[in-house]
Design a protein around this motif. Structure first.
Motif, PDB file in Angstrom:
ATOM      1  N   LEU A 224      -2.632   2.155  -4.206  1.00 34.76           N
ATOM      2  CA  LEU A 224      -2.023   3.460  -3.933  1.00 34.76           C
ATOM      3  C   LEU A 224      -3.056   4.568  -3.980  1.00 34.76           C
ATOM      4  O   LEU A 224      -4.076   4.465  -4.657  1.00 34.76           O
ATOM      5  CB  LEU A 224      -0.869   3.745  -4.904  1.00 34.76           C
ATOM      6  CG  LEU A 224      -1.121   3.807  -6.410  1.00 34.76           C
ATOM      7  CD1 LEU A 224      -1.682   5.172  -6.822  1.00 34.76           C
ATOM      8  CD2 LEU A 224       0.171   3.554  -7.176  1.00 34.76           C
ATOM      9  N   SER A 225      -2.761   5.608  -3.210  1.00 35.09           N
ATOM     10  CA  SER A 225      -3.581   6.819  -3.289  1.00 35.09           C
ATOM     11  C   SER A 225      -2.796   7.847  -4.084  1.00 35.09           C
ATOM     12  O   SER A 225      -1.559   7.856  -4.065  1.00 35.09           O
ATOM     13  CB  SER A 225      -3.890   7.366  -1.894  1.00 35.09           C
ATOM     14  OG  SER A 225      -2.704   7.839  -1.274  1.00 35.09           O
ATOM     15  N   THR A 226      -3.498   8.679  -4.799  1.00 34.63           N
ATOM     16  CA  THR A 226      -2.828   9.717  -5.586  1.00 34.63           C
ATOM     17  C   THR A 226      -3.824  10.820  -5.937  1.00 34.63           C
ATOM     18  O   THR A 226      -5.033  10.593  -6.000  1.00 34.63           O
ATOM     19  CB  THR A 226      -2.218   9.124  -6.875  1.00 34.63           C
ATOM     20  OG1 THR A 226      -1.531  10.144  -7.601  1.00 34.63           O
ATOM     21  CG2 THR A 226      -3.284   8.518  -7.772  1.00 34.63           C
ATOM     22  N   HIS A 227      -3.276  12.024  -6.161  1.00 38.43           N
ATOM     23  CA  HIS A 227      -4.073  13.127  -6.712  1.00 38.43           C
ATOM     24  C   HIS A 227      -3.810  13.262  -8.209  1.00 38.43           C
ATOM     25  O   HIS A 227      -4.422  14.083  -8.879  1.00 38.43           O
ATOM     26  CB  HIS A 227      -3.709  14.447  -6.019  1.00 38.43           C
ATOM     27  CG  HIS A 227      -4.245  14.559  -4.628  1.00 38.43           C
ATOM     28  ND1 HIS A 227      -3.517  14.223  -3.512  1.00 38.43           N
ATOM     29  CD2 HIS A 227      -5.462  14.948  -4.163  1.00 38.43           C
ATOM     30  CE1 HIS A 227      -4.243  14.412  -2.425  1.00 38.43           C
ATOM     31  NE2 HIS A 227      -5.436  14.845  -2.794  1.00 38.43           N
TER      32      HIS A 227
ATOM     33  N   ILE B  95       0.860  -1.183   0.000  1.00 37.03           N
ATOM     34  CA  ILE B  95       0.000   0.000   0.000  1.00 37.03           C
ATOM     35  C   ILE B  95       0.894   1.230   0.000  1.00 37.03           C
ATOM     36  O   ILE B  95       1.814   1.338   0.816  1.00 37.03           O
ATOM     37  CB  ILE B  95      -0.910   0.007   1.242  1.00 37.03           C
ATOM     38  CG1 ILE B  95      -1.819  -1.236   1.240  1.00 37.03           C
ATOM     39  CG2 ILE B  95      -1.751   1.265   1.304  1.00 37.03           C
ATOM     40  CD1 ILE B  95      -2.630  -1.422   2.506  1.00 37.03           C
ATOM     41  N   LEU B  96       0.631   2.149  -0.920  1.00 38.50           N
ATOM     42  CA  LEU B  96       1.483   3.336  -1.063  1.00 38.50           C
ATOM     43  C   LEU B  96       0.633   4.595  -0.992  1.00 38.50           C
ATOM     44  O   LEU B  96      -0.296   4.771  -1.793  1.00 38.50           O
ATOM     45  CB  LEU B  96       2.254   3.282  -2.385  1.00 38.50           C
ATOM     46  CG  LEU B  96       3.105   2.026  -2.580  1.00 38.50           C
ATOM     47  CD1 LEU B  96       2.530   1.170  -3.712  1.00 38.50           C
ATOM     48  CD2 LEU B  96       4.553   2.370  -2.874  1.00 38.50           C
ATOM     49  N   ASP B  97       0.931   5.442  -0.030  1.00 38.95           N
ATOM     50  CA  ASP B  97       0.179   6.682   0.168  1.00 38.95           C
ATOM     51  C   ASP B  97       0.889   7.813  -0.576  1.00 38.95           C
ATOM     52  O   ASP B  97       1.980   8.230  -0.197  1.00 38.95           O
ATOM     53  CB  ASP B  97       0.098   6.988   1.676  1.00 38.95           C
ATOM     54  CG  ASP B  97      -1.003   7.979   2.006  1.00 38.95           C
ATOM     55  OD1 ASP B  97      -1.714   8.416   1.076  1.00 38.95           O
ATOM     56  OD2 ASP B  97      -1.158   8.323   3.193  1.00 38.95           O
ATOM     57  N   GLU B  98       0.290   8.264  -1.669  1.00 37.33           N
ATOM     58  CA  GLU B  98       0.852   9.332  -2.505  1.00 37.33           C
ATOM     59  C   GLU B  98       2.317   9.059  -2.890  1.00 37.33           C
ATOM     60  O   GLU B  98       3.212   9.859  -2.598  1.00 37.33           O
ATOM     61  CB  GLU B  98       0.755  10.684  -1.768  1.00 37.33           C
ATOM     62  CG  GLU B  98      -0.652  11.178  -1.535  1.00 37.33           C
ATOM     63  CD  GLU B  98      -1.319  11.715  -2.787  1.00 37.33           C
ATOM     64  OE1 GLU B  98      -0.639  11.908  -3.813  1.00 37.33           O
ATOM     65  OE2 GLU B  98      -2.536  11.920  -2.734  1.00 37.33           O
ATOM     66  N   PRO B  99       2.607   7.946  -3.569  1.00 33.99           N
ATOM     67  CA  PRO B  99       3.998   7.597  -3.860  1.00 33.99           C
ATOM     68  C   PRO B  99       4.710   8.510  -4.850  1.00 33.99           C
ATOM     69  O   PRO B  99       5.939   8.556  -4.875  1.00 33.99           O
ATOM     70  CB  PRO B  99       3.892   6.174  -4.425  1.00 33.99           C
ATOM     71  CG  PRO B  99       2.518   6.114  -5.010  1.00 33.99           C
ATOM     72  CD  PRO B  99       1.669   6.951  -4.096  1.00 33.99           C
ATOM     73  N   THR B 100       3.952   9.246  -5.673  1.00 39.17           N
ATOM     74  CA  THR B 100       4.599  10.073  -6.698  1.00 39.17           C
ATOM     75  C   THR B 100       4.657  11.555  -6.332  1.00 39.17           C
ATOM     76  O   THR B 100       5.172  12.356  -7.109  1.00 39.17           O
ATOM     77  CB  THR B 100       3.854   9.928  -8.043  1.00 39.17           C
ATOM     78  OG1 THR B 100       2.493  10.348  -7.884  1.00 39.17           O
ATOM     79  CG2 THR B 100       3.886   8.492  -8.530  1.00 39.17           C
ATOM     80  N   VAL B 101       4.146  11.924  -5.146  1.00 40.77           N
ATOM     81  CA  VAL B 101       4.113  13.337  -4.786  1.00 40.77           C
ATOM     82  C   VAL B 101       5.530  13.889  -4.656  1.00 40.77           C
ATOM     83  O   VAL B 101       6.420  13.245  -4.108  1.00 40.77           O
ATOM     84  CB  VAL B 101       3.305  13.558  -3.482  1.00 40.77           C
ATOM     85  CG1 VAL B 101       4.030  13.057  -2.256  1.00 40.77           C
ATOM     86  CG2 VAL B 101       2.919  15.023  -3.311  1.00 40.77           C
ATOM     87  N   TYR B 102       5.764  15.065  -5.228  1.00 43.15           N
ATOM     88  CA  TYR B 102       7.048  15.778  -5.234  1.00 43.15           C
ATOM     89  C   TYR B 102       8.139  15.103  -6.071  1.00 43.15           C
ATOM     90  O   TYR B 102       9.286  15.550  -6.053  1.00 43.15           O
ATOM     91  CB  TYR B 102       7.584  15.995  -3.807  1.00 43.15           C
ATOM     92  CG  TYR B 102       6.644  16.747  -2.899  1.00 43.15           C
ATOM     93  CD1 TYR B 102       5.996  17.908  -3.336  1.00 43.15           C
ATOM     94  CD2 TYR B 102       6.374  16.297  -1.621  1.00 43.15           C
ATOM     95  CE1 TYR B 102       5.111  18.590  -2.514  1.00 43.15           C
ATOM     96  CE2 TYR B 102       5.494  16.969  -0.789  1.00 43.15           C
ATOM     97  CZ  TYR B 102       4.863  18.119  -1.244  1.00 43.15           C
ATOM     98  OH  TYR B 102       3.988  18.777  -0.426  1.00 43.15           O
ATOM     99  N   LEU B 103       7.787  14.042  -6.800  1.00 44.15           N
ATOM    100  CA  LEU B 103       8.782  13.406  -7.659  1.00 44.15           C
ATOM    101  C   LEU B 103       8.733  14.042  -9.050  1.00 44.15           C
ATOM    102  O   LEU B 103       7.660  14.395  -9.545  1.00 44.15           O
ATOM    103  CB  LEU B 103       8.515  11.906  -7.790  1.00 44.15           C
ATOM    104  CG  LEU B 103       8.667  11.037  -6.538  1.00 44.15           C
ATOM    105  CD1 LEU B 103       8.451   9.571  -6.904  1.00 44.15           C
ATOM    106  CD2 LEU B 103      10.020  11.224  -5.878  1.00 44.15           C
ATOM    107  N   ASP B 104       9.908  14.180  -9.683  1.00 43.60           N
ATOM    108  CA  ASP B 104       9.940  14.728 -11.044  1.00 43.60           C
ATOM    109  C   ASP B 104       9.460  13.649 -12.029  1.00 43.60           C
ATOM    110  O   ASP B 104       9.394  12.461 -11.685  1.00 43.60           O
ATOM    111  CB  ASP B 104      11.340  15.223 -11.402  1.00 43.60           C
ATOM    112  CG  ASP B 104      12.398  14.141 -11.287  1.00 43.60           C
ATOM    113  OD1 ASP B 104      12.217  13.058 -11.889  1.00 43.60           O
ATOM    114  OD2 ASP B 104      13.404  14.361 -10.587  1.00 43.60           O
ATOM    115  N   PRO B 105       9.101  14.053 -13.268  1.00 43.09           N
ATOM    116  CA  PRO B 105       8.537  13.096 -14.235  1.00 43.09           C
ATOM    117  C   PRO B 105       9.415  11.861 -14.474  1.00 43.09           C
ATOM    118  O   PRO B 105       8.896  10.755 -14.631  1.00 43.09           O
ATOM    119  CB  PRO B 105       8.408  13.933 -15.515  1.00 43.09           C
ATOM    120  CG  PRO B 105       8.227  15.331 -15.028  1.00 43.09           C
ATOM    121  CD  PRO B 105       9.077  15.432 -13.797  1.00 43.09           C
TER     122      PRO B 105
END
Length: 276
Positions: A197-200, A165-175
């Motif tokens: 996973l959760s994500t916006h 389970i990943l909570d916002e795993p891509t937040v603040y990461l570059d492309p």
């Protein structure tokens, strides 16, 4: 008989001590081996639900099932559950506490009593999978945000859980790092893991997930395959979400009769194949 759902929330409600109702009759069934994305505005209840899935929080009413069995909240059973259902928190700083990267990742398997040679093998495999072998001896507090994120993922991978389970795993990461993370997640699913996973990031969720849940005000307000969920503009607007850019482009091209309308594309390569 093989269980279809590895995790289930059945009519789960939860209230924090200050009276905040975080979950309100949530029902969610997670199919084994699938890629699941949970979307929704801040305060929707996503993180609270995740903390129920590995027994950190206990429902006020309703129940959580793992492999068809209701979670047992005894200490020994929770230890077993958390080995099989691992959580990567949104903020890696609350997860990392050891002096070096190697020590950090080795903590879990050492705590389970594995021999030193097995621990070494597991840690090296986890570092290789997350592309952080070169950080082995680096102090965790000197790492960049992206590096800390990778170490926190390796922390969970080393335990070889069935569900990650990943909570916002891509937040603040570059492309570039987002693409690397997506590749790693796909590899884990190919190995038989179930990822939630959760994500916006609606573009990421649309192209990556097999199944989408949308939450708002502690409830599941929409669910289904990405092409179905993101086709409902009214529901997206009510949930403070937008339509994925790829889907917007496809619909414009379809309106101008530039693409074939049979299969809705989920990525840029599929869109190219649709063009007449």
């Amino acid at each position: 008989m093989k269980e279809q759902f590895i995790l289930e929330a059945i009519d789960v409600s939860f209230e924090y001590s200050d009276g905040t109702k975080a979950l309100d009759g949530v029902n969610m069934s997670i199919e084994k081996g699938k890629k699941i994305a949970v979307l929704g505005p801040n305060g929707a209840g996503k993180t609270t639900l995740f903390l129920h899935f590995n027994g950190i929080l206990k429902p006020k009413s309703g129940k959580i099932l793992y492999k068809g069995e209701e979670i047992n909240y005894s200490h020994s059973e929770l230890v077993k559950l958390r080995k099989n259902v691992g959580i990567v928190f949104q903020n890696p700083d609350i997860q990392l506490f050891s002096a070096s990267v190697y020590q950090e990742i080795s903590f879990g398997p050492m705590n389970l009593g594995y021999p030193e040679n097995i621990v070494k093998e597991k840690v090296e495999n986890a570092m290789k999978e997350t592309s952080i072998s070169h950080l082995k001896d680096k102090p965790t507090h000197f790492l960049s945000y992206g590096q800390k994120k990778s170490v926190s993922i390796a922390d969970i991978i080393v335990m070889e859980p069935e569900v990650i389970i990943l909570d916002e795993p891509t937040v603040y990461l570059d492309p570039k790092h987002v693409q690397e993370v997506m590749g790693l997640f796909d590899k884990l699913v190919d190995e038989g893991k179930t990822l939630i996973l959760s994500t916006h990031d609606v573009d990421f969720a649309y192209s990556w997930a097999d199944y989408i849940y949308i939450m708002k005000n502690g409830k599941v307000v929409a669910k289904g395959e990405p092409t179905v969920v993101f086709a409902n503009a009214k529901e997206l607007d009510w949930s403070d979400l937008r339509k994925p850019m790829l889907l917007e482009i496809y619909e414009i091209l379809k309106e101008k009769e530039i693409v074939n309308g049979s299969n809705i594309p989920k990525n840029i390569e599929e869109l190219k194949k649709c063009i007449k």
